[in-house]
Design an enzyme around this catalytic site. Structure first.
Site, PDB file in Angstrom:
ATOM      1  N   ASP A 197      39.369  22.978  -7.941  1.00 15.20           N
ATOM      2  CA  ASP A 197      39.708  24.028  -8.893  1.00 15.20           C
ATOM      3  C   ASP A 197      41.164  24.431  -8.673  1.00 15.20           C
ATOM      4  O   ASP A 197      41.677  24.362  -7.551  1.00 15.20           O
ATOM      5  CB  ASP A 197      38.809  25.255  -8.670  1.00 15.20           C
ATOM      6  CG  ASP A 197      37.421  25.059  -9.269  1.00 15.20           C
ATOM      7  OD1 ASP A 197      37.161  23.972  -9.818  1.00 15.20           O
ATOM      8  OD2 ASP A 197      36.606  25.999  -9.176  1.00 15.20           O
ATOM      9  N   ASP A 199      42.381  27.360  -8.743  1.00 11.48           N
ATOM     10  CA  ASP A 199      42.564  28.693  -8.159  1.00 11.48           C
ATOM     11  C   ASP A 199      42.124  28.773  -6.706  1.00 11.48           C
ATOM     12  O   ASP A 199      41.995  29.860  -6.146  1.00 11.48           O
ATOM     13  CB  ASP A 199      41.816  29.739  -9.012  1.00 11.48           C
ATOM     14  CG  ASP A 199      40.362  29.365  -9.245  1.00 11.48           C
ATOM     15  OD1 ASP A 199      39.806  28.577  -8.458  1.00 11.48           O
ATOM     16  OD2 ASP A 199      39.782  29.866 -10.235  1.00 11.48           O
ATOM     17  N   TRP A 259      30.500  27.139 -18.711  1.00 12.72           N
ATOM     18  CA  TRP A 259      30.458  27.353 -17.266  1.00 12.72           C
ATOM     19  C   TRP A 259      29.063  27.089 -16.662  1.00 12.72           C
ATOM     20  O   TRP A 259      28.054  27.499 -17.225  1.00 12.72           O
ATOM     21  CB  TRP A 259      30.888  28.791 -16.945  1.00 12.72           C
ATOM     22  CG  TRP A 259      31.079  29.026 -15.482  1.00 12.72           C
ATOM     23  CD1 TRP A 259      32.226  28.860 -14.761  1.00 12.72           C
ATOM     24  CD2 TRP A 259      30.078  29.441 -14.552  1.00 12.72           C
ATOM     25  NE1 TRP A 259      32.013  29.143 -13.440  1.00 12.72           N
ATOM     26  CE2 TRP A 259      30.698  29.509 -13.273  1.00 12.72           C
ATOM     27  CE3 TRP A 259      28.715  29.756 -14.661  1.00 12.72           C
ATOM     28  CZ2 TRP A 259      30.022  29.880 -12.120  1.00 12.72           C
ATOM     29  CZ3 TRP A 259      28.026  30.127 -13.501  1.00 12.72           C
ATOM     30  CH2 TRP A 259      28.688  30.194 -12.253  1.00 12.72           C
ATOM     31  N   GLU A 262      27.394  21.963 -13.430  1.00  8.29           N
ATOM     32  CA  GLU A 262      27.881  20.587 -13.235  1.00  8.29           C
ATOM     33  C   GLU A 262      28.007  20.239 -11.751  1.00  8.29           C
ATOM     34  O   GLU A 262      27.772  19.087 -11.356  1.00  8.29           O
ATOM     35  CB  GLU A 262      29.209  20.372 -13.974  1.00  8.29           C
ATOM     36  CG  GLU A 262      30.476  20.855 -13.300  1.00  8.29           C
ATOM     37  CD  GLU A 262      30.580  22.367 -13.151  1.00  8.29           C
ATOM     38  OE1 GLU A 262      29.851  23.087 -13.836  1.00  8.29           O
ATOM     39  OE2 GLU A 262      31.405  22.816 -12.326  1.00  8.29           O
ATOM     40  N   ASP A 263      28.346  21.244 -10.920  1.00  2.90           N
ATOM     41  CA  ASP A 263      28.467  20.990  -9.479  1.00  2.90           C
ATOM     42  C   ASP A 263      27.094  20.780  -8.840  1.00  2.90           C
ATOM     43  O   ASP A 263      26.923  19.922  -7.963  1.00  2.90           O
ATOM     44  CB  ASP A 263      29.246  22.123  -8.799  1.00  2.90           C
ATOM     45  CG  ASP A 263      28.764  23.508  -9.239  1.00  2.90           C
ATOM     46  OD1 ASP A 263      27.953  23.599 -10.183  1.00  2.90           O
ATOM     47  OD2 ASP A 263      29.201  24.506  -8.631  1.00  2.90           O
ATOM     48  N   MET A 289      40.618  32.566  -3.348  1.00  8.66           N
ATOM     49  CA  MET A 289      40.593  32.254  -4.785  1.00  8.66           C
ATOM     50  C   MET A 289      41.493  33.260  -5.500  1.00  8.66           C
ATOM     51  O   MET A 289      41.400  34.466  -5.251  1.00  8.66           O
ATOM     52  CB  MET A 289      39.178  32.329  -5.369  1.00  8.66           C
ATOM     53  CG  MET A 289      39.136  31.791  -6.809  1.00  8.66           C
ATOM     54  SD  MET A 289      37.600  32.120  -7.698  1.00  8.66           S
ATOM     55  CE  MET A 289      36.515  30.900  -7.006  1.00  8.66           C
ATOM     56  N   HIS A 292      40.641  36.247 -11.019  1.00 11.35           N
ATOM     57  CA  HIS A 292      40.683  35.994 -12.468  1.00 11.35           C
ATOM     58  C   HIS A 292      39.373  36.431 -13.108  1.00 11.35           C
ATOM     59  O   HIS A 292      38.350  36.579 -12.423  1.00 11.35           O
ATOM     60  CB  HIS A 292      40.909  34.499 -12.747  1.00 11.35           C
ATOM     61  CG  HIS A 292      39.774  33.622 -12.282  1.00 11.35           C
ATOM     62  ND1 HIS A 292      38.646  33.402 -13.034  1.00 11.35           N
ATOM     63  CD2 HIS A 292      39.587  32.937 -11.128  1.00 11.35           C
ATOM     64  CE1 HIS A 292      37.828  32.607 -12.368  1.00 11.35           C
ATOM     65  NE2 HIS A 292      38.366  32.309 -11.197  1.00 11.35           N
ATOM     66  N   ARG A 294      36.677  35.787 -16.620  1.00  9.05           N
ATOM     67  CA  ARG A 294      36.113  34.615 -17.278  1.00  9.05           C
ATOM     68  C   ARG A 294      37.055  34.161 -18.393  1.00  9.05           C
ATOM     69  O   ARG A 294      37.575  34.988 -19.144  1.00  9.05           O
ATOM     70  CB  ARG A 294      34.736  34.972 -17.849  1.00  9.05           C
ATOM     71  CG  ARG A 294      33.877  33.779 -18.145  1.00  9.05           C
ATOM     72  CD  ARG A 294      32.447  34.187 -18.447  1.00  9.05           C
ATOM     73  NE  ARG A 294      31.717  34.675 -17.274  1.00  9.05           N
ATOM     74  CZ  ARG A 294      31.261  33.884 -16.295  1.00  9.05           C
ATOM     75  NH1 ARG A 294      31.445  32.586 -16.352  1.00  9.05           N
ATOM     76  NH2 ARG A 294      30.603  34.391 -15.275  1.00  9.05           N
TER      77      ARG A 294
END
Ligand code: UDH
Ligand code: MN
Length: 346
Positions: A197, A199, A259, A262-263, A289, A292, A294
């Site tokens: 990612d 971030d 969102w 998938e992981d 991180m 942030h 969404r």
């Protein structure tokens, strides 16, 4: 008369020799008083970055360019433990960081496209770092600022690939990862893929971006979750697979829009194909991180959670072997290769 001539000759010879000796001595002395240009450059860099940078930047600027390394004798393998690691890092995101500034700070050590290779030894692994991306340029600047020095100190032969989802359709992180795998392999024979990612920044450089016998999860302890791993099966954030491991699981599923999930699906694929996952020690695998909210067009998709129950049904037909996309643009910055793609959102 003859005597006069020979004494004049002897005197002038003595004078010439003295002058020569004085010249040699002076030359030697002056190099001690006035440092050579590279020393001055290193000195001024350090004063610009300040003491904090001691934890982030390589203390000595590598002095051999890739070209020099390529033309010299074959290099020995890099040591198993990179010698310049410093351990815990000071990482903060308050400072505004422009791409221009980051280019000035690390650009000179990189090859176009965000490529690096250790100058004095042959890296143990060739790592493509794949970053899924859309509209997070501030995050990318921080990420590049912190990650390049870390990856350099880890003595990796690496390239950074930012895979930008074109348009404003539903975001598909997993598909961007698959695309990064395919596209980076067109450029270089990478043997390890670090999916990260934009971030997530490691706060300890002993957390090596290197593949191992089993797929590896690096973002174990993240500040946002009070440095506690959410679940034993967590595999999001930053994870690494060798080329063989990624092929074995047919990559990520391409069908997780928006969102979530998938992981977990990738984790299921790994287990389904008879592998397990490894993690570094939580004391070392620590991350910050960037804060942030969404993003637009990446809302939680409830269908995704349902899909993670069906990994076994989908793994053979949904993944690298069914990947379709269109490359819109490839842009080479000195800090990264940006590949903009149309992922054909539904
Ligand atoms: N990403 C983008 N752009 C987007 C969406 C996602 O670049 O518009 C990439 C980026 O690399 C990001 C990754 O996909 O780091 C994962 O997305 P995320 O950071 O949004 O996921 P995370 O689980 O956050 O960190 C979910 C939303 C949290 C909202 C919390 C409000 N308090
Ligand atoms: Mn995030």
């Amino acid at each position: 008369m003859k005597e006069k001539i020979s004494s004049v000759l002897a005197l002038s010879a003595l004078f010439t020799l003295t002058c020569f000796a004085v010249f040699l001595l002076h030359g030697k002395d002056s190099s001690l008083v006035f440092p050579s240009v590279p020393q001055q450059v290193v000195k001024s860099n350090r004063s610009v970055f300040g003491a904090m940078m001691d934890h982030v930047w390589v203390k000595k600027t590598p002095d051999v360019s890739m070209e020099t390394a390529a033309t010299s004798e074959p290099l020995g393998p890099c040591p198993d433990t990179p010698p310049s690691l410093v351990g815990p890092l000071l990482v903060e995101f308050e400072t505004k960081r422009s791409l221009e500034l980051v280019r000035k700070q690390v650009g000179s050590l990189l090859q176009q496209g965000g490529r690096y290779r250790p100058p004095n030894c042959t890296a143990r692994q060739k790592v493509a770092v794949i970053v899924p991306f859309r509209n997070r340029s501030q995050h990318l600047n921080h990420w590049l600022y912190y990650l390049h020095p870390v990856l350099m100190r880890q003595q990796l032969d690496y390239g950074v690939y930012v895979i930008n989802q074109d348009g404003d359709g539903a975001f598909n992180r997993a598909k961007l990862m698959n695309i990064g795998f395919n596209e980076s392999l067109k450029e270089y024979d990478y043997d390890c893929f670090a999916f990260s990612d934009v971030d997530l920044v490691p706060i300890d450089d002993r957390n090596l971006y290197r593949c191992s016998d089993h797929p590896r999860h690096l973002s174990v302890a993240v500040d946002k979750f009070n440095y506690i791993l959410s679940s034993k099966t967590a595999f999001g954030g930053v994870s690494l697979l060798t080329q063989q491991q990624f092929l074995k699981v047919n990559g990520f599923s391409n069908t997780f829009w928006g969102w979530g999930g998938e992981d977990d699906d990738l984790y299921n694929r790994i287990i389904h194909r008879g592998m397990s996952i490894t993690r570094p020690d939580a004391q070392i695998a620590k991350y910050k991180m960037i804060k942030h909210g969404r993003d637009l067009h990446n809302e939680v998709n409830p269908e995704n959670a349902v899909k993670t129950q069906k990994t076994a049904e989908n793994i053979d037909t949904d993944g690298l072997n069914s990947l379709n996309f269109t490359v819109k643009e490839i842009m080479k910055d000195v800090l990264y290769t940006l590949i903009s793609v149309d992922v054909r959102s539904p």
